[in-house]
Design an enzyme around this catalytic site. Structure first.
Site, PDB file in Angstrom:
ATOM      1  N   ARG A 242      64.599  59.285  42.418  1.00 30.32           N
ATOM      2  CA  ARG A 242      64.589  57.839  42.230  1.00 30.32           C
ATOM      3  C   ARG A 242      63.274  57.287  42.739  1.00 30.32           C
ATOM      4  NH1 ARG A 242      67.949  57.943  39.109  1.00 30.32           N
ATOM      5  NH2 ARG A 242      69.950  56.872  38.992  1.00 30.32           N
ATOM      6  N   GLU A 271      60.219  50.606  38.620  1.00 33.01           N
ATOM      7  CA  GLU A 271      60.096  50.958  37.201  1.00 33.01           C
ATOM      8  C   GLU A 271      60.847  49.937  36.327  1.00 33.01           C
ATOM      9  OE1 GLU A 271      61.922  54.911  37.726  1.00 33.01           O
ATOM     10  OE2 GLU A 271      63.495  54.267  36.354  1.00 33.01           O
ATOM     11  N   HIS A 289      61.163  58.265  33.103  1.00 34.30           N
ATOM     12  CA  HIS A 289      62.573  58.460  33.515  1.00 34.30           C
ATOM     13  C   HIS A 289      63.386  59.137  32.398  1.00 34.30           C
ATOM     14  CE1 HIS A 289      65.790  56.791  36.475  1.00 34.30           C
ATOM     15  NE2 HIS A 289      66.208  57.924  35.909  1.00 34.30           N
TER      16      HIS A 289
HETATM   17  C1  8YV Z   1      69.858  58.105  33.647  1.00 34.17           C
HETATM   18  C2  8YV Z   1      69.485  59.164  35.940  1.00 34.17           C
HETATM   19  O1  8YV Z   1      69.471  58.360  32.363  1.00 34.17           O
HETATM   20  O2  8YV Z   1      71.681  59.979  35.883  1.00 34.17           O
HETATM   21  C3  8YV Z   1      70.803  59.455  36.549  1.00 34.17           C
HETATM   22  O3  8YV Z   1      70.971  59.159  37.740  1.00 34.17           O
HETATM   23  O4  8YV Z   1      68.552  58.885  36.609  1.00 34.17           O
HETATM   24  C4  8YV Z   1      69.319  59.265  34.454  1.00 34.17           C
HETATM   25  O5  8YV Z   1      69.963  60.425  34.028  1.00 34.17           O
HETATM   26  C5  8YV Z   1      69.335  56.751  34.025  1.00 34.17           C
HETATM   27  O6  8YV Z   1      69.657  56.440  35.350  1.00 34.17           O
HETATM   28  C6  8YV Z   1      69.875  55.645  33.123  1.00 34.17           C
HETATM   29  O7  8YV Z   1      71.182  55.304  33.434  1.00 34.17           O
END
Ligand code: 8YV
Length: 332
Positions: A242, A271, A289
């Protein structure tokens, strides 16, 4: 009289087949134009809804819950759920769900791809070639860091961290070290060929350090200037966890100064904004991402989020609840 279907909101665009499935159970308000709503607009759209399908870009907190008294469940299409204030949701009797498991291997694949691209300078050398600058071979042209046989450090050893460890240990003969809130059991450590070390040792020993820990107040800037200066000058840093876990401004300075060799980043503080200095340093690979982004995995994530809504609202049972204590408490 036909009983009325519960009303739900799907807050972002989603696969049509997942919407079709939700439509058979609910009165669905969708957002296939993928409008990015402000918190106020989201609250407006949520009026009269008992469930919401969210992605990481919708914040669910006390302020939102206070103005959406009918809301009972928020199903996040993500394994990470730092967009949820889970304590506030639990206090309000609102269930949160996420999508663990279905994205583990795909995300671990991407973590490894980003590590390879970063260590072997793939993005940087491609930019050079496309710019028409390749006019001769040279002994040290884009000479990067070794991957096979090197030391792979992993900060955060959940499912995805373990997937990366397996790839490194078994596929690339890497020596794997990790640091985590709690140590893994012996069998899992053996499977991953991973050795538990302190955070200081991890920073000092890793040739490639991959971050796979969840974001929370306590992991904010877990990698800042002090930690970067503990790393080897030849090391690479990979963040697929993150934004906010790394101090991006400090990282840009470290990349410019040669404190570390290179970084690969899929996530950023604030972001989709990216720290402007990261856009100008050559030794960083930047991706938007996309670690879980394969067709099959994103579809599986969307189905799981939808099945959580269906499970909870139609049968009182979610598949992957985050605060299951809400299930046994009196519904609000
Ligand atoms: C998601 C992610 O696509 O699952 C997670 O925690 O970071 C990604 O796989 C993104 O967060 C959108 O919801």
């Amino acid at each position: 009289m036909i009983p009325k279907k519960p009303k739900i909101l799907v807050a972002r665009a989603v696969f049509p087949e997942v919407l079709a499935k939700l439509d058979t159970h609910f009165e669905v308000q969708s957002n296939q134009d993928d409008v990015l709503w402000t918190p106020e607009k989201l609250a407006q759209q949520l009026q009269g809804k008992v469930g919401v399908f969210t992605t990481g870009s919708q914040r669910v907190d006390a302020a939102l819950l206070a103005v959406c008294p009918e809301l009972k469940v928020c199903a996040n299409m993500a394994v990470g759920f730092n967009n949820f204030d889970l304590a506030a949701m639990t206090a309000a009797g609102v269930l949160g769900t996420n999508t663990p498991g279905v994205l583990t291997e795909t995300t671990a694949d991407f973590g490894f791809a980003l590590l390879m691209a970063t260590a072997r300078r793939i993005a940087e050398s491609e930019r050079f070639l496309r710019a028409g600058l390749w006019n001769r071979w040279r002994y040290d042209m884009f000479a990067g860091g070794e991957v096979h046989g090197s030391t792979l450090g992993i900060l955060g050893m959940g499912r995805i961290g373990q997937g990366i460890a397996q790839r490194g240990a078994h596929g690339f003969g890497m020596k794997v070290i990790y640091h985590n809130r709690s140590r893994l059991d012996e069998a899992t450590e053996a499977q991953c060929k991973a050795r538990f070390v302190s955070k200081d040792e991890l920073l000092a020993q890793a040739d490639h350090l991959v971050l796979v820990l969840p974001y929370s107040e306590s992991s904010h800037h877990a990698i800042g200037q002090a930690e970067l200066s503990q790393m080897k000058p030849t090391a690479t840093l990979i963040n697929i966890a993150r934004g906010g876990i790394v101090d991006d401004a400090a990282l840009a300075v470290a990349l410019k100064n040669g404190t570390i060799a290179a970084a690969g980043l899929d996530v950023f503080e604030g972001e989709p904004q990216v720290h402007p200095d990261l856009l100008t340093v050559p030794n960083v690979v930047l991706t938007p991402h996309i670690a879980s982004a394969t067709q099959a995995t994103r579809l599986a994530m969307a189905h799981l989020a939808a099945d959580n809504l269906i499970g909870f609202l139609c049968r009182g049972k979610a598949l992957t609840p985050l605060n299951p204590e809400v299930l046994s408490a009196t519904c609000r």
